[in-house]
Enzyme design. Structure first.
Site, PDB file in Angstrom:
ATOM      1  N   HIS A  34     -10.049 -34.513  23.291  1.00 35.25           N
ATOM      2  CA  HIS A  34     -11.680 -35.115  23.085  1.00 35.25           C
ATOM      3  C   HIS A  34     -10.932 -35.861  21.755  1.00 35.25           C
ATOM      4  O   HIS A  34     -11.158 -37.063  20.982  1.00 35.25           O
ATOM      5  CB  HIS A  34     -12.870 -34.722  23.487  1.00 35.25           C
ATOM      6  CG  HIS A  34     -14.036 -36.578  22.000  1.00 35.25           C
ATOM      7  ND1 HIS A  34     -13.983 -35.995  20.888  1.00 35.25           N
ATOM      8  CD2 HIS A  34     -14.238 -37.741  22.552  1.00 35.25           C
ATOM      9  CE1 HIS A  34     -15.164 -36.929  20.695  1.00 35.25           C
ATOM     10  NE2 HIS A  34     -15.311 -37.764  21.717  1.00 35.25           N
ATOM     11  N   HIS A  73     -18.566 -35.639  31.646  1.00 39.54           N
ATOM     12  CA  HIS A  73     -18.028 -35.559  30.669  1.00 39.54           C
ATOM     13  C   HIS A  73     -17.609 -34.296  29.700  1.00 39.54           C
ATOM     14  O   HIS A  73     -17.813 -33.442  30.049  1.00 39.54           O
ATOM     15  CB  HIS A  73     -19.734 -35.921  30.056  1.00 39.54           C
ATOM     16  CG  HIS A  73     -19.324 -36.256  28.677  1.00 39.54           C
ATOM     17  ND1 HIS A  73     -19.461 -35.195  27.004  1.00 39.54           N
ATOM     18  CD2 HIS A  73     -18.489 -37.334  28.118  1.00 39.54           C
ATOM     19  CE1 HIS A  73     -18.677 -35.971  26.565  1.00 39.54           C
ATOM     20  NE2 HIS A  73     -18.521 -37.107  26.324  1.00 39.54           N
TER      21      HIS A  73
HETATM   22  O1  G3P Z   1     -16.397 -41.956  27.079  1.00 37.89           O
HETATM   23  C1  G3P Z   1     -18.251 -42.030  27.276  1.00 37.89           C
HETATM   24  C2  G3P Z   1     -18.153 -41.321  25.715  1.00 37.89           C
HETATM   25  O2  G3P Z   1     -17.764 -39.686  26.295  1.00 37.89           O
HETATM   26  C3  G3P Z   1     -18.176 -41.458  24.634  1.00 37.89           C
HETATM   27  O3  G3P Z   1     -17.746 -40.546  24.431  1.00 37.89           O
HETATM   28  O4  G3P Z   1     -16.515 -39.506  21.643  1.00 37.89           O
HETATM   29  O5  G3P Z   1     -17.383 -38.315  23.801  1.00 37.89           O
HETATM   30  O6  G3P Z   1     -15.446 -39.364  24.867  1.00 37.89           O
HETATM   31  P1  G3P Z   1     -17.437 -39.579  23.625  1.00 37.89           P
HETATM   32 CA    CA Z   2     -14.863 -40.066  26.497  1.00 43.80          CA
END
Ligand code: G3P
Ligand code: CA
Length: 267
Positions: A60, A18
């Site tokens: 992000h 992530h």
């Molecule tokens: O993409 C899955 C997850 O990462 C969604 O949340 O806000 O971390 O992009 P975010």
């Molecule tokens: Ca994401």
């Protein structure tokens, strides 16, 4: 006949880093992605937005602070964004890891990422707020094609695309049906997708990405019945990882791919 959606094998278990190994290095930097791969991640996750000058930037947050004023990514150029140091926002909680060979942690664009890693890694790309960025899908596909990342025969797909926006995924499907697509959801309580919506989803999606606390065994079984895989986000502790693996998830997003890899190797 309309093209068929891509389905993914239920027995693959995918570790999706992530924003890279973002527990250990500033998110969405080359260092963070590289650490993720070294730690055994199957995919690097990239959040994608488009700058004022049309660059696809790995970032992000939708806003960026300039001289104490907040500006949307869509209102600034990529050069302006690069004045920011991702390191500044990063809270170093896990001091036992050092970055191998990077001394300049920069915000990067997709082009640089693809040039750097080429086809040596797998990409799990999120199209963020696509309505704000008309044309982002086409530009993304153009770059993926230029870097020979489409129409491949790899056992694990080289590229997966995810979004909270179903229209964006449908647009991708219409242009490149061979790319596996993951529809993202955030549920307040237990995950539930109404039947009508689910039937529509099975026309184009390969799976769903769901906030981890909402996932239940019933939900996972229902998704599997529809040939949809389930990737919860964002899972950072071994106990929750084991719990979700026992429930039958097909991988998860994690800031700590090293922990995920240890846990996966237990099974
Ligand atoms: O993409 C899955 C997850 O990462 C969604 O949340 O806000 O971390 O992009 P975010
Ligand atoms: Ca994401």
């Amino acid at each position: 006949p309309p093209p068929e959606r891509k389905t993914l094998p239920e027995n693959d278990f995918l570790i999706i880093a992530h924003r890279g190994a973002s527990a250990y290095a500033a998110e969405h930097t080359l260092a963070s992605y590289e650490m993720a791969i070294q730690m055994g991640a199957d995919y690097i996750e990239i959040d994608l937005q488009m700058t004022k000058d049309g660059k696809l930037v790995a970032m992000h947050d939708r806003v960026i602070t300039f001289n104490n004023a907040q500006q949307a990514v869509t209102d600034v150029t990529f050069d302006e964004i690069q004045l920011h140091s991702p390191e500044k926002a990063f809270e170093r909680n896990y001091l036992d890891y050092t970055l191998p060979h990077y001394d300049d942690l920069r915000i990067v664009d997709l082009e640089e990422i693809l040039l750097y890693f080429g086809d040596t890694v797998n990409y799990y790309i999120e199209i963020k707020s696509p309505k704000k960025y008309p044309g982002i899908e086409k530009e993304l596909l153009k770059q993926l094609r230029e870097h020979n990342l489409l129409d491949r025969t790899d056992i694990i797909p080289k590229v997966i695309i995810q979004s909270f926006d179903s229209q964006s995924l449908k647009d991708i499907f219409a242009l490149e049906p061979s790319i596996p697509l993951i529809k993202l959801y955030t549920f307040e309580k237990e995950a539930h997708i109404p039947t009508e919506h689910l039937n529509e989803l099975t026309q184009y999606a390969s799976g769903v990405g769901v906030n981890s606390i909402a996932v239940s065994k019933e939900f996972i079984d229902l998704m599997h019945n529809k040939n949809l895989i389930v990737h919860p986000y964002t899972v950072n502790d071994a106990q929750t990882m084991r719990f979700l693996i026992d429930l039958g998830v097909n991988g998860f997003f994690t800031d700590r791919p090293d922990v995920a890899n240890w846990v996966r190797s237990e099974t």
